[in-house]
Design a protein around this motif. Structure first.
Motif, PDB file in Angstrom:
ATOM      1  N   VAL A 173       4.154   7.103   4.003  1.00 40.16           N
ATOM      2  CA  VAL A 173       3.979   5.751   4.545  1.00 40.16           C
ATOM      3  C   VAL A 173       3.127   4.961   3.546  1.00 40.16           C
ATOM      4  O   VAL A 173       1.958   5.297   3.293  1.00 40.16           O
ATOM      5  CB  VAL A 173       3.295   5.781   5.922  1.00 40.16           C
ATOM      6  N   THR A 185       1.293   1.539   2.394  1.00 42.77           N
ATOM      7  CA  THR A 185       0.715   0.308   2.932  1.00 42.77           C
ATOM      8  C   THR A 185       0.317  -0.619   1.792  1.00 42.77           C
ATOM      9  O   THR A 185      -0.307  -0.192   0.817  1.00 42.77           O
ATOM     10  CB  THR A 185      -0.522   0.615   3.792  1.00 42.77           C
ATOM     11  N   LYS A 211       0.527  -5.299   0.779  1.00 42.65           N
ATOM     12  CA  LYS A 211       0.719  -6.646   1.295  1.00 42.65           C
ATOM     13  C   LYS A 211       2.195  -6.878   1.576  1.00 42.65           C
ATOM     14  O   LYS A 211       3.053  -6.490   0.785  1.00 42.65           O
ATOM     15  CB  LYS A 211       0.201  -7.672   0.284  1.00 42.65           C
ATOM     16  N   ILE A 252       7.587  -3.839   0.807  1.00 40.45           N
ATOM     17  CA  ILE A 252       6.726  -3.749   1.985  1.00 40.45           C
ATOM     18  C   ILE A 252       7.204  -4.738   3.043  1.00 40.45           C
ATOM     19  O   ILE A 252       7.425  -5.912   2.753  1.00 40.45           O
ATOM     20  CB  ILE A 252       5.268  -4.019   1.611  1.00 40.45           C
ATOM     21  N   ASN A 294       5.164  -5.864   8.536  1.00 37.04           N
ATOM     22  CA  ASN A 294       4.028  -5.179   9.171  1.00 37.04           C
ATOM     23  C   ASN A 294       3.103  -4.527   8.155  1.00 37.04           C
ATOM     24  O   ASN A 294       2.166  -3.820   8.514  1.00 37.04           O
ATOM     25  CB  ASN A 294       4.513  -4.134  10.182  1.00 37.04           C
ATOM     26  N   GLY A 295       3.361  -4.777   6.845  1.00 37.00           N
ATOM     27  CA  GLY A 295       2.484  -4.268   5.797  1.00 37.00           C
ATOM     28  C   GLY A 295       2.741  -2.831   5.408  1.00 37.00           C
ATOM     29  O   GLY A 295       1.897  -2.222   4.745  1.00 37.00           O
ATOM     30  N   MET A 296       3.902  -2.275   5.785  1.00 41.68           N
ATOM     31  CA  MET A 296       4.181  -0.869   5.488  1.00 41.68           C
ATOM     32  C   MET A 296       5.629  -0.677   5.065  1.00 41.68           C
ATOM     33  O   MET A 296       6.489  -1.513   5.331  1.00 41.68           O
ATOM     34  CB  MET A 296       3.884   0.014   6.709  1.00 41.68           C
ATOM     35  N   THR A 323       8.292   3.039   4.596  1.00 42.82           N
ATOM     36  CA  THR A 323       8.370   4.496   4.711  1.00 42.82           C
ATOM     37  C   THR A 323       9.464   5.033   3.794  1.00 42.82           C
ATOM     38  O   THR A 323      10.590   4.501   3.778  1.00 42.82           O
ATOM     39  CB  THR A 323       8.669   4.909   6.161  1.00 42.82           C
ATOM     40  N   ASN A 364       2.153  -1.125  -7.665  1.00 40.67           N
ATOM     41  CA  ASN A 364       2.366  -2.405  -7.003  1.00 40.67           C
ATOM     42  C   ASN A 364       2.715  -3.428  -8.080  1.00 40.67           C
ATOM     43  O   ASN A 364       1.905  -3.741  -8.946  1.00 40.67           O
ATOM     44  CB  ASN A 364       1.105  -2.828  -6.239  1.00 40.67           C
ATOM     45  N   GLU A 402      -0.077   9.201   3.857  1.00 39.37           N
ATOM     46  CA  GLU A 402      -0.335   7.768   3.981  1.00 39.37           C
ATOM     47  C   GLU A 402      -1.119   7.318   2.761  1.00 39.37           C
ATOM     48  O   GLU A 402      -2.182   7.873   2.454  1.00 39.37           O
ATOM     49  CB  GLU A 402      -1.117   7.463   5.257  1.00 39.37           C
ATOM     50  N   LEU A 408      -2.415   3.813   0.258  1.00 39.86           N
ATOM     51  CA  LEU A 408      -2.654   2.378   0.179  1.00 39.86           C
ATOM     52  C   LEU A 408      -2.399   1.932  -1.257  1.00 39.86           C
ATOM     53  O   LEU A 408      -3.053   2.393  -2.185  1.00 39.86           O
ATOM     54  CB  LEU A 408      -4.100   2.059   0.588  1.00 39.86           C
ATOM     55  N   LYS A 420      -2.203  -1.485  -2.270  1.00 41.35           N
ATOM     56  CA  LYS A 420      -2.293  -2.934  -2.108  1.00 41.35           C
ATOM     57  C   LYS A 420      -2.727  -3.601  -3.406  1.00 41.35           C
ATOM     58  O   LYS A 420      -3.423  -3.002  -4.229  1.00 41.35           O
ATOM     59  CB  LYS A 420      -3.286  -3.300  -1.009  1.00 41.35           C
TER      60      LYS A 420
END
Length: 371
Positions: free
Chosen positions: A41, A43, A45, A62, A65-67, A69, A81, A99, A101, A103
């Motif tokens: 998952v 996460t 922006k 993305i 909802n900001g995610m 999978t 990113n 999970e 991040l 961002k």
């Protein structure tokens, strides 16, 4: 089914809950085309595109909802990113849910040295946005106010202020303060507000000498280290004692740049164009026109050398609250002398409108600075 049961194992996850997993060493012994993949998952922006490379290469977007999978087999992966090349590496050695991040870096994630480099290179508008905020730990004494708190500065404008009389407008101008990086309360520093005992523009009821010679500029803010004169190159790095400048973190002060600003520096109730002159400052208050984009109480000629900051032009609130009581709206100072008497300076009233107050009143303080 018997094979699956034979290789199924359990272990505790990061939350202390037992979950099934399939170790790589066991799965490598499974015959046939059975493919076990881990759920990842991601996460970031909403709208960001994330490039995943490793055993396979793909790009995921993305969602709102900001995610996003994806499912990946064993191996080492790099997630990039594409909005700012922010990179995360992940080793998948177990079939479970990961999970991560990935961002885009926010203003608050950068050091002041990094922000300075981006600003000096002219890349700030491509990296940041008006209103983006960064934490500042205020620690020390500003006049009579003892500070040990974290508040946030925010971007007022790009390429708005010069650093010399003949220079070009460049860099990032920051305003102060908010209580959080996102959806924070707009606040100003308050001291002596109830009894006019501190944070006054002058110690007597006068605006003579305008911004250049006022007590606020030299003794409270430390915007200059030369009383009634221009700031020198050491104003930020070797500030005057017991000023707000001394309360700013040293890594910020190390990259602060001078601002060449125009104000009525004569005062004394004259609405005269020649009274508007330039000064070199590091931590000045905003002028009336820079906040409102219209002139109400300042010398009418100030606006000829000023522009409204983008933050306020975009419609953001001008109303500020007490930094130590965020339910209490307060009056905060502008640096512009009031044009129609000899004892007042312009203010932003507690309802966010243009006003003025006697120079010996204690009002809120919310200066700006340039990086």
């Amino acid at each position: 089914m018997l094979m699956a049961q034979a290789i199924q194992m359990q272990r505790k996850n990061d939350s202390g809950v037992y979950e099934n997993y399939y170790p790589n060493t066991v799965m490598s012994q499974v015959e046939g085309n059975l493919q076990m993949k881990a759920k990842v998952v991601v996460t970031a922006k909403a709208g960001d595109n994330i490039t995943v490379s490793g055993e396979t290469t793909q790009t995921v977007t993305i969602t709102d909802n900001g995610m996003a999978t994806i499912y990946l087999s064993y191996g080492n992966y790099t997630f990039i990113n594409n909005s700012d090349n922010f990179t995360v590496k992940l080793n998948i050695d177990t079939v479970k849910t990961y999970e991560i991040l990935v961002k885009a870096k926010l203003l608050n994630d950068y050091s002041w040295a990094e922000i300075s480099e981006i600003s000096v290179n002219g890349n700030a508008p491509n990296k940041f946005a008006i209103g983006d905020a960064k934490a500042i730990n205020l620690n020390g004494t500003a006049s009579k106010l003892s500070l040990n708190t974290t508040l946030y500065c925010y971007i007022l404008g790009f390429d708005h202020d010069k650093s010399s009389a003949s220079g070009a407008a460049d860099g990032i101008t920051f305003g102060t303060f908010k209580t959080a990086a996102s959806n924070g309360v707009d606040v100003c520093l308050v001291s002596g507000y109830s009894n006019d005992s501190d944070f006054r523009m002058n110690t007597t009821a006068t605006n003579s000498g305008g911004w250049k010679s006022c007590d606020m500029r030299y003794n409270i803010l430390g915007s200059t280290n030369t009383q009634n004169g221009d700031a020198t190159a050491t104003t930020a790095t070797s500030p005057k004692a017991d000023t707000l400048m001394t309360c700013l973190p040293s890594d910020l002060r190390a990259v602060m740049r001078p601002m060449y600003i125009y104000t009525d520096n004569t005062g004394s109730s004259f609405n005269t164009a020649s009274h508007v002159t330039g000064t070199l400052d590091y931590l000045p208050l905003l002028a009336e026109f820079e906040v409102f984009g219209t002139r109400t109480n300042a010398n009418s000629a100030e606006q000829n050398n000023q522009t409204q900051y983008a933050y306020y032009k975009n419609g953001n609130s001008k109303k500020k609250y007490n930094h130590s009581n965020t339910s209490s709206a307060v009056i905060w100072w502008n640096r512009s002398p009031y044009y129609n008497n000899n004892n007042s300076f312009c203010t932003v009233y507690s309802n966010g409108s243009a006003n003025y107050a006697n120079a010996i009143s204690s009002c809120g303080v919310a200066p700006m600075f340039k990086v």
